[in-house]
Design an enzyme around this catalytic site. Sequence first.
Site: not given
Ligand code: AMP
Length: 171
Positions: A59, A96
């Site tokens: 994205r 996450e």
């Molecule tokens: P993080 O590495 O934990 O900051 O997660 C960010 C990445 O995971 C981004 O590229 C987001 O597209 C995806 N992502 C993580 N959590 C979500 C969520 N709740 N909704 C949509 N995309 C998420």
Amino acid sequence: MQRLKDKIRNIPDFPEPGIQFKDITPLVKDPATLRLAVHQLMFPFLGEHITAVAGMEARGFIFGSLVAWDLGVGFVPLRKPGKLPHDVESASYELEYGSNTLEIHKDALTRADRVLLIDDLLATGGTAAASCELVQKTGADIVGCAFVIELDDLGGRERLSDYRLHSLIHY
Ligand code: AMP
């Protein structure tokens, strides 16, 4: 920013139980909110002499390439393993949900580059931290990181405290 929030759909328990997935597809389908998001992402960095935008698969590609286009600079994709055909640097991190690895072409950027990193969402900050690390391995500077959405309770901002962060919507 309420206009943007109205176009973000919450999908409970996707891709696994307990995750509130923020679906940005209605936002990018709508020309007015897509344009608004792209302009707001880059606004604080106008005048910062950005030379390239880097975006994370998948994205980050949508918003990152549009910001690059509007700034008049090139776009550097940070891709999942095995997708980039030339010599790469890699970084692995926890999500996450699950874990992931990202790669960058070693010759995508140089010491002369001032990079704006773009992704759709900041959660724990693992993706963005690994991405900053990859960009810096090429010798380039990170000027800042911009996100459409920030999930405030997941600690991403603290994890990325070395960087200038900009998020359009907070949950
Ligand atoms: P993080 O590495 O934990 O900051 O997660 C960010 C990445 O995971 C981004 O590229 C987001 O597209 C995806 N992502 C993580 N959590 C979500 C969520 N709740 N909704 C949509 N995309 C998420």
